[in-house]
Scaffold this motif. Structure first.
Motif: not given
Length: 399
Positions: A329-332, A345-349, A354-357
């Motif tokens: 899990k990655t959070d900015l 927020h991103t969470h790869i299963s 994955v990019g998040s904006l």
């Protein structure tokens, strides 16, 4: 004889109708030709002629009187001579307002002193004038509002102490306070008179002041406390009459004045866009975006990664990340004045990238601090990809 009497009767009847009209026509008495002598008939006709002539004279006098009243009412609007100086009245207290000297429909309000004032154009009131005959404004019957002129050019009262024996008097009266802004409306200001090295030796009755469209002021002068005191017209403020509507008349020393353009609130432009060309892992309290591509307004600091709001207004921010670690899990977070306001927020299963904006809009006061923190996980980027970014813009500035 009958023919003569009838002819005289017809002549008098036509005269009465022509002079007096049908409504006021005189009914003549008819005499019997058989019972009256010619002498009596002629005497009666002459008497009737005298009566008609008298009525005609009376009507003529009434008509002349009405004409004189009409002329007098129009002469009152003409130029008045007061103490040898031309004082012109702008606007009117009558019911008719067709001759107002201004064409702005929205500003034609009854009682608005900006459009109902008296022009006070007296050269001896200038701050650079010295005369042998000292004037005293206590002898003047002040009524209503006034606008100061000097040889036909608009100016205003001084805001600084004037030397004695200037302005055509012994103790010149100056405005002991700043002129108001237009949004303040009508204000009350103290007036001081300079005498014996004391700039406020005489504290005269306060006056009212209002700023009008067109960069001019109107004053509701009152009788000074004593003689010899007179209101001054600052010769240095002649430049203020040439200022445009989008300009204000300013001075640092209250002696030298100039026209200064007003800052438009919408002219302030704030835009920035920055990226982090590397990898972020775990906890990073403040991301320092070293690659700054846009920084209009210079509100973003590349050394600290902090955006500081230069003005009060509505701002919009965006920030992004890119992650590829499976199961991580990655959070900015976007931090505004110490509060975590929005998250990316991103969470790869499964194995992928994955990019998040994320975007965020808020109202900020001047000096507000905004930055991005990397709370957990792993983000990656390089100089070409620019996947870890931070940017924003000022949408609307508030006063």
């Amino acid at each position: 004889m009958v023919v003569l009497a009838v002819a005289v009767f017809v002549m008098l009847s036509s005269c009465a109708v022509g002079c007096l009209g049908n409504k006021n026509s005189t009914e003549l008495k008819l005499w019997s030709m058989e019972n009256q002598s010619m002498a009596l008939q002629l005497a009666a006709v002459l008497k009737e002629m005298e009566r008609l002539k008298c009525e005609q004279t009376t009507l003529q006098q009434q008509q002349n009187a009405l004409t004189q009243v009409y002329i007098t009412s129009h002469q009152k609007r003409a130029q008045k001579e007061v103490a040898g100086t031309n004082i012109l009245t702008y606007g009117s207290n009558d019911e008719e307002e067709d001759n107002l000297p201004f064409s702005e429909e929205d500003s034609r309000k009854r009682g608005d002193p900006c459009f109902h004032y008296t022009v006070l154009d007296q050269a001896w009131r200038a701050t650079n004038t010295t005369t042998k005959n000292k004037m005293c404004d206590r002898n003047f019957k002040w009524k209503g509002w006034y606008r100061l002129f000097y040889n036909g050019k608009s100016l205003q009262m001084p805001e600084k102490c004037v030397p004695v024996n200037k302005c055509g008097t012994q103790s010149p009266l100056w405005l002991a306070g700043p002129h108001p802004k237009r949004r303040e409306g009508i204000v009350t200001r103290r007036v001081c008179g300079h005498w014996k090295k004391n700039c406020c030796a005489f504290r005269s009755t306060p006056i009212q002041v209002k700023k009008c469209r067109g960069n001019y002021y109107v004053y509701k002068f009152t009788e000074p406390s004593s003689c010899y005191l007179a209101y001054c017209a600052d010769i240095n403020t002649l430049v203020c009459g040439r200022c445009r509507r989008n300009q204000s008349c300013v001075s640092r020393d209250k002696i030298n004045w100039r026209c200064k353009g007003k800052k438009r609130m919408s002219s302030k432009k704030i835009h920035f866009f920055a990226s982090y060309p590397g990898q972020l892992k775990g906890k990073v309290n403040r991301v320092k975006y070293s690659k700054v591509l846009v920084n209009v307004g210079r509100a973003f600091d590349r050394r600290t990664g902090v955006f500081k709001a230069p003005v009060k207004g509505v701002y919009q921010f965006f920030f992004s990340t890119q992650t590829a670690n499976t199961g991580l899990k990655t959070d900015l977070w976007l931090v505004v004045n110490g509060y975590w306001a929005a998250v990316s927020h991103t969470h790869i299963s499964r194995p992928s990238t994955v990019g998040s904006l994320s975007t965020y809009m808020t109202f900020l006061h001047r000096g507000a601090v905004v930055y991005v923190t990397h709370n957990c996980g792993s983000s990656w980027a390089n100089a070409a990809s620019m996947t870890i970014t931070f940017g924003g813009s000022l949408l609307a500035q508030w006063k």
